[in-house]
Design a protein around this motif. Structure first.
Motif: not given
Lengths: 402, 324
Positions: B300-324
């Motif tokens: 999600i583009d936070v400034e525009a409040l728009k969903v920009r993209k979906s990206v495939a993961t494995g099965r049942f993605p659950w936790g998430i964290d973002v780093g450099p």
């Protein structure tokens, strides 16, 4: 109080005393909840039935009491289970009177419908709520409904409707109904017929299974003959005790799946259900009971959790406010089925999604997508308000006639 | 053209590929049913690698130095520590049974872990690699949130329906706040004035004032055409410097955008199915969502409040964290 129980409470208060957040523990009140069951008379084994689960219902009640207690310690409430399990010829009414005399006002019952009504109509039951976790009879939710009776277990109509929604959605809508010789089987068949007409399925053939012998060695010869000469999408079995239904799988004249009381079955709970956090309850139950959770265990767990939830939300343990809360608009229960469970005011049936399970896998849950309802899709299962034969005044805001 | 020149051009091209010269961001996602961690490029969404980890990984959080990832391997009853450089598990931490999720104290040293089966919160010293406290809470503790000032930890118990306030100095329970049904997630506002608790079955976000411990607001949701029973708030993310708070609505497949001052829902963003957890990029410009049953991450583009993209993961993605 027996001394081991005293000891348990003493230990509990020790641990509680260490933490200021449990300050309310000083004015602790105890809420007693009864559990009353009659063991089913063992029937002659006509099939390779699984062993009867030990402590059916009771184990779910015990787990729920513990859960209530964990919550209660933060609010200065404790919960005690008064459990009575009688042999098949036991006197349920007498046991019930004894529970009430002890001050029990909430009684979870695993009883046949007629015995349950006996209790509900007794003078002792005037200021008591009975939580039915043992009978799926539809007449208990209709003509024979009682204002002091709550149904935690889904009715046969709810189960049949759930199955019908799935089958109709699959377009497997031409059914061959096989009805067993027992009264329960006839009731289940009634629910199936009602579901067929509600959801647009057709019973293209119906036959009674009247054989009274053990079909284990003769099924290969009899079932093909029994199912010959009809065109249908699937076999719907009404065999609640499990005497013959299993033998229809892979033995019918045509290659057709089975559903109903065997094969794809609608149920309140199934051991393969793990969605919506259910895995947690399954694990805790397994640890506690050393076996899989059955629908009756789940219903007993829910019933006692309902009382616990009422005590938590009202901050009270005496009867009138709890009854008022349970029959009020704010009552909602978390039951690991992806949405809140609430009471139907017109007959006190707990609304709940129904699971559709194969012996070792969860297949679907109902309400199925596409079956709409103006209020809640959960009311597409079972007797909705306009169809209800129950005539006690709907209990809104706790104004139950009782 | 000399080798040096080529090198310089390459570097230049690399820098140009990043929008506004932003630093690279890396998204880590735990896949509950695959026993893997998916590593994505935060900007392009490109799959960088898939790392095999323990059984049923759910909660994940980056270490304070961003060099390691702590992973709740629920079915292994342990917390694994993944070295991000080598993509190898270096050691485990004693978590107690069935760790579901956790939060890291701002001091980087203490992990607060919810042990669902035992009705406990375990506090783990990640340096000494040992449990230093066990705090009994309500039935089925789930969400854990720690205030940005490090003062409070909150555990939410799903069956007891309480937010348990823990003083992190003493690790003692201070207050138990009754909230709406099945509280799943808790997130403090950036200045720690409020804790937001999502009640999945109750269908509301309960806003609790940190000073009084009282519920000051209940935020409800409504999306035309979606049955109210499906509007189940779960993950919450507050913008650090900005007006919005985001709430994932589970099976409603939307993320609600809430004005933090007025508590009004500004907008609903359609994302993948059964949207669960949320995390911002370090610069706060992107919000990532794990979508449990469509097996993807929405960006999600936070400034525009728009969903920009979906990206495939494995099965049942659950936790998430973002780093450099």
């Amino acid at each position: 109080m027996a001394w081991p129980a005293c000891l348990a409470y003493a230990l509990l208060s020790l641990t509680i005393g260490e933490n200021s957040a449990f300050a309310a523990a000083a004015e602790k009140t105890t809420l007693q909840i009864g559990f009353l069951a009659i063991e089913k008379a063992p029937a002659p084994a006509l099939s390779n039935r699984e062993a009867t689960p030990k402590g059916l219902g009771l184990q779910g009640a015990q787990l729920a009491i513990r859960d209530n207690g964990t919550t209660g310690k933060f609010l200065g409430q404790s919960f005690r289970l008064e459990a009575v399990v009688l042999p098949a010829d036991g006197d349920a009414l007498r046991a019930f009177r004894e529970l009430v005399a002890k001050g029990v006002r909430h009684v979870v019952t695993l009883l046949p419908a007629d015995r349950l009504l006996q209790l509900a109509d007794s003078p002792e039951a005037k200021n008591v709520l009975l939580y039915n976790v043992g009978s799926a009879d539809d007449h208990l939710r209709n003509e024979a409904c009682r204002p002091n009776l709550l149904h935690v277990l889904p009715s046969r109509a709810m189960l049949a409707d759930a199955l019908a929604q799935y089958l109709v959605r699959k377009r497997w809508s031409r059914w061959f109904l096989v009805v067993g010789p027992r009264e329960a089987d006839r009731h289940f068949a009634d629910a199936i017929r009602r579901a067929a007409s509600r959801f647009g399925a057709r019973i293209v053939k119906e036959k009674n299974w009247t054989y009274s012998h053990d079909a284990r060695r003769t099924a290969a010869a009899e079932v093909p003959l029994f199912t010959q000469g009809a065109d249908y999408d699937l076999l719907l079995l009404a065999d609640e005790r499990g005497d013959f239904g299993e033998y229809f799988a892979y033995r019918s004249w045509k290659p057709r799946p089975i559903a109903g009381t065997q094969g794809l079955t609608p149920t309140a709970w199934h051991w393969t259900h793990e969605q919506w956090g259910a895995a947690q309850l399954q694990r805790r139950f397994q640890k506690h009971a050393g076996r899989r959770m059955q629908p009756e265990d789940y219903a007993a767990w829910l019933a006692i959790r309902a009382v616990g939830e009422a005590a938590t939300r009202t901050g009270k343990t005496d009867f009138p406010p709890l009854r008022k809360y349970l029959f009020g608009e704010n009552f909602a229960l978390q039951g690991f089925k992806g949405q809140k469970l609430t009471l139907r005011p017109w007959n006190h049936q707990l609304r709940q999604p129904i699971l559709l399970a194969a012996p070792k896998a969860l297949v679907a849950s109902a309400p199925q997508e596409g079956f709409l309802h103006p209020k809640t899709t959960l009311d597409s299962l079972g007797y909705d308000a306009p169809e209800s034969g129950c005539t006690f005044a709907p209990s809104k805001d706790g104004k139950t006639e009782n | 053209m000399g080798t040096r020149q080529i090198f310089r051009n390459t570097v230049l091209a690399f820098l140009l590929a990043l929008p506004n010269g932003a630093l690279a961001t890396t998204v880590y996602v735990s896949n509950e049913k695959d026993n893997t961690i998916t590593v994505l490029d935060g900007q392009s969404g490109e799959l960088k690698k898939t790392i095999s980890v323990g059984q049923r990984p759910r909660g994940i959080v980056l270490s304070a130095d961003r060099k390691a990832l702590y992973i709740c391997a629920s079915d292994d009853d342990t917390i694994q520590v993944l070295d991000l450089k080598t993509a190898k598990i270096t050691h485990t931490l004693p978590s107690g049974d069935d760790p579901e999720t956790f939060a890291l104290h701002p001091n980087g040293r203490f992990l607060y872990v919810s042990n669902e089966d035992d009705n406990l919160v375990t506090v783990i010293d990640v340096e000494k690699r040992e449990a230093v406290a066990e705090i009994p809470v309500g039935v089925e503790p789930e969400g854990i949130g720690i205030s940005p000032d490090g003062k409070w930890a909150i555990a939410t118990s799903e069956t007891t329906n309480m937010a348990h306030w823990i003083d992190t100095k003493t690790n003692a329970l201070v207050k138990n706040v009754l909230v709406d049904s099945r509280p799943r997630y808790v997130a403090f506002t950036p200045k720690a004035e409020e804790a937001w608790v999502s009640a999945e079955i109750g269908g509301k976000v309960n806003v609790i004032d940190s000073a009084s411990h009282e519920i000051v607001r209940r935020i409800g949701f409504a999306i035309p055409g979606i049955e109210s029973a499906k509007l189940q708030p779960v993950g919450i993310a507050h913008m650090k410097d900005g007006p919005w708070s985001f709430v994932a609505l589970g099976p409603a497949n939307h993320v609600a955008v809430i004005d933090r001052k007025t508590y009004a829902v500004e907008k609903y963003l359609l994302v993948g199915s059964r949207v669960w957890n949320l995390a911002f990029s370090p610069d706060g410009k992107w919000l990532y969502t794990t979508n449990g049953t469509s097996n993807d991450v929405s960006i999600i583009d936070v400034e525009a409040l728009k969903v920009r993209k979906s990206v495939a993961t494995g099965r049942f993605p659950w936790g998430i964290d973002v780093g450099p």
